[in-house]
Design a protein around this motif. Structure first.
Motif, PDB file in Angstrom:
ATOM      1  N   GLU A 208      67.764  22.394   5.911  1.00  0.00           N
ATOM      2  CA  GLU A 208      67.779  21.207   5.863  1.00  0.00           C
ATOM      3  C   GLU A 208      68.705  20.107   5.406  1.00  0.00           C
ATOM      4  O   GLU A 208      69.825  20.632   4.949  1.00  0.00           O
ATOM      5  N   ALA A 222      63.764  18.051   7.020  1.00  0.00           N
ATOM      6  CA  ALA A 222      64.267  19.333   7.295  1.00  0.00           C
ATOM      7  C   ALA A 222      64.772  18.782   9.283  1.00  0.00           C
ATOM      8  O   ALA A 222      63.934  18.827  10.259  1.00  0.00           O
ATOM      9  N   SER A 224      64.544  21.055  13.166  1.00  0.00           N
ATOM     10  CA  SER A 224      64.654  22.219  13.557  1.00  0.00           C
ATOM     11  C   SER A 224      65.357  21.979  15.287  1.00  0.00           C
ATOM     12  O   SER A 224      64.675  20.349  15.811  1.00  0.00           O
ATOM     13  N   HIS A 242      63.165  15.872  13.027  1.00  0.00           N
ATOM     14  CA  HIS A 242      63.899  16.092  11.997  1.00  0.00           C
ATOM     15  C   HIS A 242      62.541  15.121  11.317  1.00  0.00           C
ATOM     16  O   HIS A 242      61.510  14.168  11.902  1.00  0.00           O
ATOM     17  N   MET A 245      61.989  14.094   4.406  1.00  0.00           N
ATOM     18  CA  MET A 245      61.599  15.343   3.281  1.00  0.00           C
ATOM     19  C   MET A 245      61.440  14.331   2.370  1.00  0.00           C
ATOM     20  O   MET A 245      61.152  14.933   0.820  1.00  0.00           O
TER      21      MET A 245
END
Lengths: 465, 262
Positions: A208, A222, A224, A242, A245
């Motif tokens: 994050e 966040a 990945s 993306h 959040m």
């Protein structure tokens, strides 16, 4: 093998032909002339190789095959479609070389033609499934609610989906070909370099962080990220997903706030219970009386809690505080309890304390006061009044009429403590309890800042009860 | 990256006037290597690759911009302005014959003469117009582009695109003159063969030479004549050659025809 070496040319398992400098066919082997279904005599010096191509094949020949052959002197493995005499198609792979004399002048071309129907069919199937897969993936990327961004091995943005446009504000045209670092906040350039290096080194990452939107705002995300490898296993780029959040962070903050609030309230509540228990013990004479008074007060606290829970610990309407506390009494006394006041909401603390006070008042009224006989009535009113030279004041009055004459000694003990001391001091206000012969009168005055939200107009009156 | 790097612009020769050579669909500026040097003595010779072709900067390719010939005309305009070209001679092969006039419309001072080699304003047969092809043939070409990536592959791309400072890596590979990202090749093919440019021909006011090969399947003589008729005051030169690229197959005749026109 036959003794005639020319058979090796004529009967070779591929089509062979050679041309003059102008492209007209000079020699063609039997294999090709029979594939084409055209006698050799109809070909020599009359036709060119490209005359036997399909129209799309001629377009490709003119735009790629011929220029490449001229520029680099050869072409290899070019897939084309030839047309036979009977009109049917022949899928072929073609290689050709340009022959030149010693002065570099073109002598003509040598062309080899291989049948490739099977191979072409197979390739077309692969291509079809590749396009279908690509389309499927593209549909997922298009419709994803998360931003999906792919970057090259140099850290340059290569794809940018709709969700990325929404999240970061850059259009696809603005983002593609820009460095991935356009999203890095100023103070994160170094971390970003390290992140890219690890990613392109072959590591998958999940973390994050904050990214910077086109408008300069930071957005919590966040990410990945996974490396993308070429067929040779080398990392050729990376795919990153993306997730915004912001909403999650807000929910998380709210949850923490509520948890702190809950701890605080629980402690307060236990302190109240403890005080109630102590005072009830000190002001009752029998075990039965103690039990009765204590459980009544605990019920009042419980009802007040239910009420606060129902409104999510935000403000509670004054009328609702009254209703929740008077419910057990108003069943038989509905017509004898009158309440009136504007639609005002008290914050959680104030409504909790008011509820305790109302419980004491009602209990006493039923036991000794206006509701103990058959004729008495209770009048409750509230509203905003001007504080003399100070901020506005919320005032609530409880007045009893028509009950049996009040004996001054009958109001002793914890109830009085609650009404005169505990509740007003908890709410930073004042209260008076006067026990006149006509009936009890309780007046509570607390700062209007305990209302929630603060009222726009104190004239908005409504009936409640 | 500057415009000149983006389009891999090469300037050579001497002379007050400039000649800008624009390649057609399929290959890159190497197509001019038998013709352009002949003009270096008298002219400033400008060669370039359209974005997406040759050694242009592929990262500058934007599907929206290059979804029509106007995007390619912008390449020409931007190069012209970067080099400060005025009254230049525009030599366009094939689809570039239709791109030059679009650039000229936007900046009428850019060119004062145009040479069109193998021009075709519309490739599709339609009513009494014979462009030479049907729409299915264009689809067939797209399928052939899929079958012939000419050395372009996913593993090659990073080698070609990722080492701009080491051009020899790309140089060594076969077919480099015609190698393009397949997606770009497909889009350029559609734009080239499915853009109807007939309406813009009568608006051309500068002296124009049409060079027509006697045997060209892609732009047949009847189409060359059509272009010649539509451009008032244009000249047509016929070259005895087969194919669509006389600047490769008959360079001497092509040079002579251009010289005669100039």
């Amino acid at each position: 093998m036959s003794a005639d070496p020319s058979d090796d040319f004529e009967l070779a398992p591929c089509g062979l032909l050679s041309t003059r400098p102008d492209g007209l066919i000079l020699r063609v082997n039997q294999t090709l002339s029979s594939w084409l279904g055209t006698p050799r005599e109809a070909l020599l010096e009359r036709k060119r190789f490209e005359d036997f191509l399909s129209l799309p094949g001629r377009l490709f020949h003119g735009t790629h095959f011929a220029p490449l052959l001229q520029l680099q002197g050869f072409v290899e493995e070019i897939a084309l479609e030839m047309r036979r005499h009977d009109g049917s198609g022949l899928q072929v792979l073609v290689s050709a070389t340009l022959a030149k004399d010693e002065a570099g002048q073109p002598l003509g071309m040598r062309i080899a033609v291989f049948r490739a129907s099977e191979r072409r069919r197979y390739e077309e199937e692969i291509l079809r499934s590749k396009y279908a897969q690509a389309e499927q993936l593209a549909a997922i990327v298009r419709s994803s609610r998360d931003a999906i961004i792919s970057i090259s091995s140099l850290g340059v943005i290569q794809t940018w989906n709709e969700a990325a446009v929404r999240l970061y504000g850059y259009s696809t045209d603005q983002a593609v070909s820009s460095p991935f670092s356009i999203l890095a906040p100023d103070n994160q350039a170094v971390e970003d370099q390290a992140f890219l290096a690890r990613l392109l080194g072959g590591e998958s990452l999940l973390f994050e962080t904050q990214r910077r939107r086109l408008d300069g705002q930071l957005v919590p995300v966040a990410i990945s990220a996974a490396p993308v490898r070429g067929t040779d296993g080398r990392v050729v780029g990376a795919a990153t997903v993306h997730r915004d959040m912001t909403a999650w962070r807000q929910a998380e903050e709210r949850r923490l706030l509520m948890l702190r609030e809950l701890t605080h309230r629980t402690k307060n509540l236990l302190a109240i219970v403890q005080a109630v228990e102590r005072q009830s013990a000190a002001t009752t004479t029998s075990k039965e009386e103690f039990h009765e008074r204590l459980s009544g007060r605990l019920r009042a606290i419980a009802a007040s809690h239910d009420m606060l829970l129902a409104c999510d610990w935000r403000g509670v309407a004054v009328a609702e505080v009254l209703r929740s506390q008077l419910a057990p009494f108003s069943e038989i006394n509905r017509l004898r309890i009158h309440s009136e006041g504007p639609a005002l909401q008290l914050n959680a603390d104030a409504s909790h304390n008011l509820a305790l006070a109302i419980h004491e008042l009602a209990t006493n009224a039923v036991k000794y006061g206006a509701l103990s006989g058959v004729t008495g009535e209770v009048f409750i009113s509230w509203g905003l009044v001007d504080g003399s030279a100070g901020p506005p004041i919320f005032e609530l009055r409880w007045s009893e009429r028509g009950g049996p004459p009040v004996a001054p000694s009958s109001r002793r003990g914890f109830g009085r403590v609650v009404l005169e001391r505990i509740v007003p001091s908890a709410l930073d206000g004042s209260a008076t309890l006067s026990l006149e012969p006509a009936g009890a009168l309780w007046t509570l005055r607390i700062p209007a800042r305990l209302l929630e939200p603060l009222p726009a107009s104190p004239d908005a009156r409504t009936m409640a009860g | 990256m500057s415009i000149l790097e983006r389009n891999h612009v090469n300037v050579s020769g001497q002379g007050a006037r400039a000649m800008i050579f624009a390649h057609g669909y399929g290959c890159d500026q190497n197509m001019w290597r038998l013709v352009a040097p002949a003009f270096e003595r008298d002219y400033r010779v400008v060669l370039f690759d359209y974005v997406g072709a040759g050694k242009s900067d592929l990262s500058a390719y934007r599907p929206a911009r290059y979804g029509s010939l106007a995007g390619y005309a912008e390449d020409v305009l931007e190069i012209g302005h970067e080099l400060g070209l005025t009254d230049a001679i525009f030599v366009g092969h094939s689809v570039s014959s239709m791109i030059g006039p679009l650039a000229l419309q936007r900046d009428p001072g850019l060119f004062s003469r145009m040479v069109m080699i193998g021009p075709s304003p519309w490739y599709i047969n339609e009513d009494d117009y014979q462009g030479g092809f049907g729409r299915a043939d264009i689809d067939g070409l797209l399928a052939l582009l899929d079958a012939n990536h000419l050395g372009w592959s996913a593993t090659m791309a990073p080698v070609i695109m990722g080492n701009p400072d080491r051009p020899e890596l790309a140089e060594e590979l076969a077919n480099s003159f015609c190698r393009t990202d397949p997606e770009i090749a497909r889009q350029f093919a559609r734009v080239t063969f499915l853009s109807d440019c007939r309406a813009q021909l009568p608006a051309i006011r500068v002296p124009t030479l049409v060079i027509q090969c006697t045997e060209d399947v892609i732009a047949p003589p009847v189409v060359g004549e059509y272009v010649h008729r539509q451009i008032a005051g244009s000249t047509i030169a016929h070259i005895q050659s087969n194919g669509h690229c006389p600047h490769l197959s008959a360079p001497a005749e092509t040079i002579a025809a251009i010289r005669a026109f100039l």
